[in-house]
Scaffold this motif. Sequence first.
Motif: not given
Length: 204
Positions: A25-31, A148-157, A159-167
């Motif tokens: 049931g995890g949520v991820i950010a992915y390219p 704005d959409v994030y382009h850098d995975p480290l920026d995603i981590e 800004a949103l990493g605390h709500m995601l299970d993996a970036v």
Amino acid sequence: MVLAINPQNPQPRLIKQVVDILKQGGVIAYPTDTTYGIGCDIFNKKGVKNIYQIKKRDPRKPFSFICADLSDVANYAQVSNFAFKIMKRHLPGPYTFVLEATRIVPDSVVTRQKTVGIRIPENAIALSIVRELGHPLVTTSANISGEDVYHDPLDIEDALGHMLDAVIDGGILRGDPSTVISLIDDRIDVLREGVGDISWIHQL
């Protein structure tokens, strides 16, 4: 948690690790082949609900999803011969095609008109995840709705990493969103111009 995965040759061990997260049931950010996306298993209600909360998105606006290949699309959408020819010519690629949904698709990713948006991105990481998972992956841009959409995975981590299970770190992506094209009733209707070229439409 940031997982660096090779964009050209995704490591099977890491792909399996990501899929294990999704199955729980995890949520991820992915390219993808356009921008980074946020996703989960489309059949996991908890994951889909979490994505709506993460993005602060109107629950009346369903998400699109990623299929592994064209043969997989037929399980989730009504694909006419006309639609198949169009999609075969342009997928994998930076397009989202809108089609009538089949009954197997969860309500959370179906519009009121019973349509779905389907992607097959030209990105080895995204497609490897979907193949290993065995069914589609929700796809929506990695941002808060309207921002704005994030382009850098480290920026995603950050800004949103605390709500995601993996970036998943597949490198920096500076693409615009996909081009959205409806193929309902065998008519081509461009709903959003994005990365995908549409000059071919005028040549049909």
